[in-house]
Each structure stands twice: as structure tokens, then as C-alpha cells.
Design an enzyme around this catalytic site. Structure first.
Site, short mmCIF file in Angstrom:
data_model
loop_
_atom_site.label_atom_id
_atom_site.label_comp_id
_atom_site.label_asym_id
_atom_site.label_seq_id
_atom_site.Cartn_x
_atom_site.Cartn_y
_atom_site.Cartn_z
CB VAL A 6 -8.67 1.72 -24.16
CG1 VAL A 6 -8.03 2.86 -23.96
CG2 VAL A 6 -8.42 0.48 -22.98
CE1 TYR A 66 -4.33 -1.01 -0.33
CE2 TYR A 66 -3.33 -3.01 0.62
CZ TYR A 66 -4.58 -2.27 -0.12
OH TYR A 66 -5.44 -3.01 -0.39
CB THR A 102 -15.16 0.25 -14.64
OG1 THR A 102 -15.28 -0.92 -13.68
CG2 THR A 102 -16.47 0.34 -15.47
CG HIS A 131 -13.86 -0.77 -4.12
ND1 HIS A 131 -13.63 -1.07 -5.37
CD2 HIS A 131 -15.08 -1.34 -3.86
CE1 HIS A 131 -14.37 -1.96 -5.84
NE2 HIS A 131 -15.47 -2.04 -4.99
P1 OAD Z 1 -9.72 -2.93 -14.09
O1 OAD Z 1 -8.33 -2.96 -13.86
O2 OAD Z 1 -10.55 -4.29 -13.72
O3 OAD Z 1 -10.38 -2.44 -15.46
C1 OAD Z 1 -9.64 -1.40 -15.99
C2 OAD Z 1 -10.44 -0.75 -16.91
O4 OAD Z 1 -10.03 0.24 -17.50
C3 OAD Z 1 -10.53 -1.84 -18.17
O5 OAD Z 1 -11.83 -2.04 -18.79
C4 OAD Z 1 -9.57 -1.15 -19.41
O6 OAD Z 1 -9.99 -1.41 -20.76
C5 OAD Z 1 -9.74 0.19 -19.03
N1 OAD Z 1 -8.95 1.28 -19.49
C6 OAD Z 1 -7.50 1.03 -19.31
N2 OAD Z 1 -6.94 2.16 -19.61
C7 OAD Z 1 -7.94 3.29 -19.85
C8 OAD Z 1 -8.03 4.68 -20.57
N3 OAD Z 1 -6.82 5.27 -20.67
N4 OAD Z 1 -9.09 5.01 -20.64
C9 OAD Z 1 -10.14 4.52 -20.39
N5 OAD Z 1 -10.29 3.32 -20.21
C10 OAD Z 1 -9.16 2.64 -19.64
O7 OAD Z 1 -10.37 -1.85 -12.98
P2 OAD Z 1 -11.73 -1.72 -12.25
O8 OAD Z 1 -12.80 -2.01 -13.08
O9 OAD Z 1 -11.73 -0.25 -11.58
O10 OAD Z 1 -11.38 -3.40 -6.16
O11 OAD Z 1 -11.64 -2.82 -10.96
C11 OAD Z 1 -12.65 -2.90 -10.10
C12 OAD Z 1 -11.98 -3.32 -8.86
O12 OAD Z 1 -11.18 -4.38 -9.03
C13 OAD Z 1 -11.04 -2.44 -8.24
O13 OAD Z 1 -11.81 -1.30 -7.61
C14 OAD Z 1 -10.46 -3.15 -7.24
C15 OAD Z 1 -10.07 -4.42 -7.91
O14 OAD Z 1 -10.22 -5.59 -7.24
C16 OAD Z 1 -10.72 -3.38 -4.87
O15 OAD Z 1 -9.67 -3.10 -4.40
C17 OAD Z 1 -12.06 -3.93 -3.88
#
Ligand code: OAD
Length: 246
Positions: free
Chosen positions: A209, A62, A183, A114
């Protein structure tokens, strides 16, 4: 009607964000190429069991993330979201991110589903501390009772903070347009938020993306980096508002 007109005409537009919006700030996402979970197994680090076993290891991870975010700053995507709120179009941001970059960009009404990297909580007495910089000790101790502090974030297997969840559900139920940004939409219950909004009649506009688990229910898909797509959208929304008002 195009997306900018839709957003300009919205009565209650909200933004739902994930790690992708911070990618252009240099904060790695969780999934996909270069994602955090590729290098670390989540069950080793982001669980209550891992913390009980090795609080020092968990805090070192962290602290590394805190340092990364501390040195980084909000990018044009975060700033575009803040601007949409400042001009009265966006009512709230619901984020799964723990980095605090929306607030640093100027967003005011932010619901953190979160938790936050910038808070620590005592596992003994429950006291919560705001952190304005990365922790020095790993693990840090509670100044009041000497107990172990833990990051005030949601770990695997833990429930979401009730307050934040209830606010998010309320906002989603009232929204007419939701911008779903960066996301993968696979982590529940957070991923219910756009679905709840859709069930209540909202139009979903996705910015990503690549396609995600949200794409099949999205009404519009804007492919691209949020730091490029969102500032363009803001310019068009402002033009639309100008026309509607004149
Ligand atoms: P993810 O890492 O699962 O997904 C990231 C998303 O962002 C993907 O769909 C990529 O295609 C997209 N992406 C990457 N770069 C981008 C950009 N420049 N512009 C637009 N989109 C882009 O992240 P989350 O969906 O946030 O939870 O993950 C959800 C949760 O999983 C997090 O909050 C975390 C993790 O476990 C906890 O820690 C509780």
C-alpha cells in the site's frame, strides 16, 4: 512485458510475504498506523529476557494474537497466492508471518522464517507441540517434563531456524521472479531474501500500500492492498497462460 506476462512465463516464481498480506484478515501489522508495536514495546514481550522475567505476560500476549488469528481467516490475497501455486506458477511461499494463514488458504510449500503461533516448545526438554487452538493456560507447561513451554517463534536477538533459512536462501537463489508482498523490508536477516534473489538475477515485483525499504530495488511496484491486487493479477496470469498454451 507486463507483470502478469512475466509471472506467467516464470520458471521459478516465489512469493515473499510480511504482515501486510494478513492485514485484510484483521491481523494488525507490526509497523505503521495501528501496528502492534505501537501499543506494546517489543522488548517487553518478544524477547527471551522478557519471557524469563514474566512468562505469563508474554503468553497472554501470544494467546491474544492466537485468538485473533483463530477467529480470522485467510483473505483473497492469501487465496490468490495459493491459487498461483495450484496452477503451477508459484513454487514456494517464504513468509515472515507466524499466523499460519497461507496454509489455511491452501498454500502447500510454505517456509516460515519466524516460526509459528501454532507451535509451542519446551524450554527444558525441547519437545515441540502443535497447537490447533489458542492455549488455555498462560503459561502452558510441557506434558512430558513439566517445564515451561514457549511460543515456537523467533524473538528479537534470536537466530532464525536454520532449516527454514537454508531453504529460503536456496529458493531465492533459484528464483527468476519474486512477488514481495506486504513487508516493510526492515527486519534482517529475513529482508535479505529479496536481495539475494535480485543478486541472482530475479525480477522483483512488489505489492504494497506504500513504499518500503524494498521499493528502491523493486523492478515493478504494484500499489494497493494485496487482497485486491493479487486476485486481479491471478486472473491476468490465467489469461496469459491460456493464450500461451493455445
Ligand atoms: P511490518 O508491519 O513491518 O510491515 C507491514 C507492511 O505491510 C508495510 O510495508 C505496509 O505498508 C504493508 N501493508 C499494510 N497493509 C497492507 C495491505 N493490505 N496490502 C499490502 N501491503 C500492506 O511487517 P513485516 O515486514 O512483516 O518479526 O515485519 C517483519 C517482522 O517484524 C515480523 O515478521 C516480526 C516483526 O518484528 C518477528 O516477530 C521476528
Amino acid at each position: 512485458m507486463d507483470v502478469a506476462d512475466l509471472v506467467a512465463a516464470a520458471r521459478h516464481c516465489i512469493v515473499f510475504t510480511g504482515a501486510g498480506i494478513s492485514a485484510e484478515s484483521g491481523v494488525p501489522t507490526f509497523r505503521g498506523a495501528g501496528g502492534l508495536w505501537e501499543r506494546y514495546r517489543p522488548e517487553e514481550l518478544a524477547t527471551p529476557e522478557a519471557f524469563a522475567r514474566d512468562p505469563e505476560l508474554v503468553w497472554r500476549w501470544y494467546r491474544w494474537r492466537q485468538e485473533l488469528v483463530y477467529r480470522a481467516g485467510p483473505n483473497p490475497g492469501h487465496r490468490a497466492v495459493a491459487e498461483l501455486e495450484a496452477i503451477g506458477v508459484v513454487k514456494a511461499v517464504i513468509t515472515q508471518n507466524v499466523d499460519g494463514l497461507h496454509q489455511r488458504a491452501g498454500s502447500r510449500n510454505v517456509v516460515e522464517l519466524h516460526g509459528s503461533l501454532w507451535r509451542a516448545r519446551c524450554v527444558e526438554c525441547g519437545a515441540v507441540y502443535r497447537l490447533d487452538k489458542p492455549v488455555e493456560e498462560a503459561p502452558p507447561r510441557c506434558p512430558r517434563c513439566g517445564g515451561l513451554l514457549r511460543p515456537d517463534v523467533v524473538w528479537f536477538g534470536e537466530p532464525l531456524p536454520r532449516d527454514a533459512w537454508e531453504r529460503a536462501v536456496e529458493l531465492a537463489s533459484r528464483s527468476d521472479v519474486v512477488l514481495v508482498v506486504g513487508t516493510s523490508g526492515v527486519v534482517y536477516p529475513a529482508a535479505y531474501i529479496p536481495r539475494i534473489a535480485k543478486d541472482h538475477g530475479a525480477v522483483l515485483v512488489e505489492v504494497n500500500v506504500e513504499e518500503s525499504a524494498i521499493t528502491p530495488i523493486a523492478d515493478f511496484f504494484l500499489r494497493g492492498r494485496s487482497g485486491e491486487v493479487l486476485p486481479r493479477l491471478v486472473e491476468e496470469v490465467k489469461k496469459g497462460l491460456g493464450t500461451r498454451r493455445s
